[in-house]
Design a protein around this motif. Structure first.
Motif, PDB file in Angstrom:
ATOM      1  N   ASN A 242       5.993 -10.651   7.326  1.00 21.01           N
ATOM      2  CA  ASN A 242       5.538 -10.843   5.947  1.00 21.01           C
ATOM      3  C   ASN A 242       4.431 -11.899   5.877  1.00 21.01           C
ATOM      4  OD1 ASN A 242       7.312  -8.955   5.012  1.00 21.01           O
ATOM      5  ND2 ASN A 242       8.885 -10.429   4.425  1.00 21.01           N
ATOM      6  N   THR A 243       4.603 -12.992   6.604  1.00 23.83           N
ATOM      7  CA  THR A 243       3.631 -14.080   6.543  1.00 23.83           C
ATOM      8  C   THR A 243       2.348 -13.748   7.294  1.00 23.83           C
ATOM      9  OG1 THR A 243       5.377 -15.717   6.338  1.00 23.83           O
ATOM     10  CG2 THR A 243       3.224 -16.520   7.072  1.00 23.83           C
ATOM     11  N   TYR A 244       2.467 -13.310   8.546  1.00 18.03           N
ATOM     12  CA  TYR A 244       1.298 -13.167   9.408  1.00 18.03           C
ATOM     13  C   TYR A 244       0.639 -11.799   9.346  1.00 18.03           C
ATOM     14  CZ  TYR A 244       3.137 -17.501  11.228  1.00 18.03           C
ATOM     15  OH  TYR A 244       3.588 -18.778  11.331  1.00 18.03           O
ATOM     16  N   LEU A 245       1.326 -10.826   8.862  1.00 16.14           N
ATOM     17  CA  LEU A 245       0.738  -9.495   8.819  1.00 16.14           C
ATOM     18  C   LEU A 245       0.530  -9.030   7.377  1.00 16.14           C
ATOM     19  CD1 LEU A 245      -0.224  -7.140  10.510  1.00 16.14           C
ATOM     20  CD2 LEU A 245       2.093  -6.245  10.508  1.00 16.14           C
ATOM     21  N   ARG A 246       1.617  -8.855   6.650  1.00 18.60           N
ATOM     22  CA  ARG A 246       1.506  -8.329   5.291  1.00 18.60           C
ATOM     23  C   ARG A 246       0.666  -9.212   4.382  1.00 18.60           C
ATOM     24  NH1 ARG A 246       6.403  -9.201   1.664  1.00 18.60           N
ATOM     25  NH2 ARG A 246       5.349 -11.196   1.663  1.00 18.60           N
ATOM     26  N   ASP A 247       0.977 -10.530   4.328  1.00 17.83           N
ATOM     27  CA  ASP A 247       0.276 -11.421   3.414  1.00 17.83           C
ATOM     28  C   ASP A 247      -1.207 -11.554   3.779  1.00 17.83           C
ATOM     29  OD1 ASP A 247       2.678 -11.678   2.169  1.00 17.83           O
ATOM     30  OD2 ASP A 247       3.038 -13.759   2.792  1.00 17.83           O
ATOM     31  N   ASN A 248      -1.498 -11.608   5.084  1.00 19.21           N
ATOM     32  CA  ASN A 248      -2.899 -11.704   5.500  1.00 19.21           C
ATOM     33  C   ASN A 248      -3.662 -10.433   5.158  1.00 19.21           C
ATOM     34  OD1 ASN A 248      -2.706 -14.306   6.390  1.00 19.21           O
ATOM     35  ND2 ASN A 248      -2.620 -13.806   8.559  1.00 19.21           N
ATOM     36  N   LEU A 249      -3.029  -9.293   5.279  1.00 20.85           N
ATOM     37  CA  LEU A 249      -3.699  -8.050   4.919  1.00 20.85           C
ATOM     38  C   LEU A 249      -3.957  -7.978   3.422  1.00 20.85           C
ATOM     39  CD1 LEU A 249      -1.881  -5.457   7.200  1.00 20.85           C
ATOM     40  CD2 LEU A 249      -4.224  -6.296   7.423  1.00 20.85           C
ATOM     41  N   ASN A 250      -3.074  -8.567   2.643  1.00 17.15           N
ATOM     42  CA  ASN A 250      -3.238  -8.525   1.192  1.00 17.15           C
ATOM     43  C   ASN A 250      -4.364  -9.413   0.670  1.00 17.15           C
ATOM     44  OD1 ASN A 250      -1.300  -6.623   0.691  1.00 17.15           O
ATOM     45  ND2 ASN A 250       0.352  -8.119   0.443  1.00 17.15           N
ATOM     46  N   VAL A 251      -4.802 -10.406   1.456  1.00 15.80           N
ATOM     47  CA  VAL A 251      -5.867 -11.280   0.975  1.00 15.80           C
ATOM     48  C   VAL A 251      -7.225 -10.914   1.556  1.00 15.80           C
ATOM     49  CG1 VAL A 251      -4.399 -13.242   0.447  1.00 15.80           C
ATOM     50  CG2 VAL A 251      -5.427 -13.052   2.718  1.00 15.80           C
ATOM     51  N   THR A 252      -7.343  -9.766   2.139  1.00 17.00           N
ATOM     52  CA  THR A 252      -8.648  -9.348   2.639  1.00 17.00           C
ATOM     53  C   THR A 252      -9.543  -8.982   1.466  1.00 17.00           C
ATOM     54  OG1 THR A 252      -7.935  -7.072   2.850  1.00 17.00           O
ATOM     55  CG2 THR A 252      -7.692  -8.487   4.798  1.00 17.00           C
ATOM     56  N   ALA A 253     -10.822  -8.944   1.714  1.00 14.30           N
ATOM     57  CA  ALA A 253     -11.790  -8.651   0.660  1.00 14.30           C
ATOM     58  C   ALA A 253     -11.487  -7.359  -0.085  1.00 14.30           C
ATOM     59  CB  ALA A 253     -13.200  -8.637   1.234  1.00 14.30           C
ATOM     60  N   PRO A 254     -11.150  -6.245   0.601  1.00 18.89           N
ATOM     61  CA  PRO A 254     -10.881  -5.034  -0.172  1.00 18.89           C
ATOM     62  C   PRO A 254      -9.706  -5.167  -1.131  1.00 18.89           C
ATOM     63  CG  PRO A 254     -11.301  -4.494   2.114  1.00 18.89           C
ATOM     64  CD  PRO A 254     -11.202  -5.992   2.030  1.00 18.89           C
ATOM     65  N   ALA A 255      -8.719  -5.991  -0.772  1.00 14.73           N
ATOM     66  CA  ALA A 255      -7.576  -6.161  -1.663  1.00 14.73           C
ATOM     67  C   ALA A 255      -7.918  -7.053  -2.848  1.00 14.73           C
ATOM     68  CB  ALA A 255      -6.392  -6.744  -0.895  1.00 14.73           C
ATOM     69  N   VAL A 256      -8.821  -7.993  -2.659  1.00 22.38           N
ATOM     70  CA  VAL A 256      -9.185  -8.915  -3.720  1.00 22.38           C
ATOM     71  C   VAL A 256     -10.223  -8.293  -4.649  1.00 22.38           C
ATOM     72  CG1 VAL A 256     -10.206 -11.169  -4.201  1.00 22.38           C
ATOM     73  CG2 VAL A 256      -8.611 -10.916  -2.317  1.00 22.38           C
ATOM     74  N   MET A 257     -11.159  -7.548  -4.071  1.00 28.53           N
ATOM     75  CA  MET A 257     -12.219  -6.935  -4.881  1.00 28.53           C
ATOM     76  C   MET A 257     -11.656  -5.675  -5.530  1.00 28.53           C
ATOM     77  SD  MET A 257     -16.026  -5.497  -3.998  1.00 28.53           S
ATOM     78  CE  MET A 257     -16.230  -6.523  -2.637  1.00 28.53           C
ATOM     79  N   THR A 258     -11.653  -5.682  -6.854  1.00 33.58           N
ATOM     80  CA  THR A 258     -11.019  -4.565  -7.530  1.00 33.58           C
ATOM     81  C   THR A 258     -11.936  -3.814  -8.472  1.00 33.58           C
ATOM     82  OG1 THR A 258     -10.251  -6.018  -9.290  1.00 33.58           O
ATOM     83  CG2 THR A 258      -8.751  -5.647  -7.439  1.00 33.58           C
ATOM     84  N   THR A 259     -13.106  -4.366  -8.788  1.00 32.26           N
ATOM     85  CA  THR A 259     -13.972  -3.750  -9.778  1.00 32.26           C
ATOM     86  C   THR A 259     -15.399  -3.680  -9.256  1.00 32.26           C
ATOM     87  OG1 THR A 259     -12.603  -4.742 -11.498  1.00 32.26           O
ATOM     88  CG2 THR A 259     -14.742  -3.900 -12.179  1.00 32.26           C
ATOM     89  N   GLN A 260     -16.112  -2.615  -9.616  1.00 28.13           N
ATOM     90  CA  GLN A 260     -17.509  -2.471  -9.236  1.00 28.13           C
ATOM     91  C   GLN A 260     -18.292  -3.670  -9.741  1.00 28.13           C
ATOM     92  OE1 GLN A 260     -20.093  -1.787 -11.744  1.00 28.13           O
ATOM     93  NE2 GLN A 260     -21.668  -1.863 -10.184  1.00 28.13           N
ATOM     94  N   GLY A 261     -19.118  -4.255  -8.885  1.00 27.59           N
ATOM     95  CA  GLY A 261     -19.951  -5.377  -9.268  1.00 27.59           C
ATOM     96  C   GLY A 261     -19.358  -6.739  -8.986  1.00 27.59           C
TER      97      GLY A 261
END
Length: 175
Positions: free
Chosen positions: A21-40
């Motif tokens: 959860n800490t080293y795999l799941r959580d790190n994958l969730n904070v990548t740019a594609p997960a943070v960027m949600t809207t065009q622009g």
């Protein structure tokens, strides 16, 4: 949730659900594609290993500046007093000048280069007079039976008719 430096796994280590959860799941969730949600949207680092998202501004003509909290990016309009450098050319709506002459008017010459010049009008009675070679500063010239008196912001033109007594003087003042 912030990025966590990946664990260095040792041989024989039992991987626990918390590790995944800490080293795999959580790190994958904070990548740019997960943070960027809207065009622009724009991705930036708000801290060490901490991606953040700046939502696009819905207003037109906004620029990306570093005026947000803690010097983070923010959308803003360009401040002409502090956000512009250089000299704005005539072709872009400027004067192509970095300073202007005191007590002057701006003129253009018929040179084909769209140059703007400042012409000083700094003596009593001076006027900007048009001519075939371009505008020039000059004063009116007195003539026969005509006197011209130049004052601070005024020009007085007086005329006496031929053979008229001094009591029949006609005077015009331009203020």
């Amino acid at each position: 949730m912030a990025w966590t430096t990946p664990k260095t796994w040792a041989s024989g280590y039992v991987v626990l659900a918390a590790d995944l959860n800490t080293y795999l799941r959580d790190n994958l969730n904070v990548t740019a594609p997960a943070v960027m949600t809207t065009q622009g949207d724009v991705i930036y680092a708000s801290g060490a290993n901490t991606p953040a998202r700046l939502a696009k501004d819905t207003n037109s003509t906004r620029s990306l500046t570093n005026t947000g909290s803690s010097n983070n990016p923010a959308w803003a309009q360009v401040a002409l007093a502090t956000g512009v450098s250089g000299t704005l050319p005539v072709a872009n709506g400027g004067t192509n000048a970095t300073s202007l002459t005191d007590k002057a008017v701006l003129i253009t010459q018929d040179s084909g280069t769209d140059t703007v010049a400042a012409v000083a009008i700094d003596a009593n009675g001076e006027l900007l007079i048009g001519g075939t070679s371009g505008p020039a500063v000059a004063t009116l010239t007195a003539g026969s039976s005509i006197t011209i008196t130049n004052g601070d912001g005024t020009i007085t033109i007086a005329s006496t008719a031929a053979g008229a007594s001094p009591a029949k003087v006609m005077a015009y003042q331009i203020d």
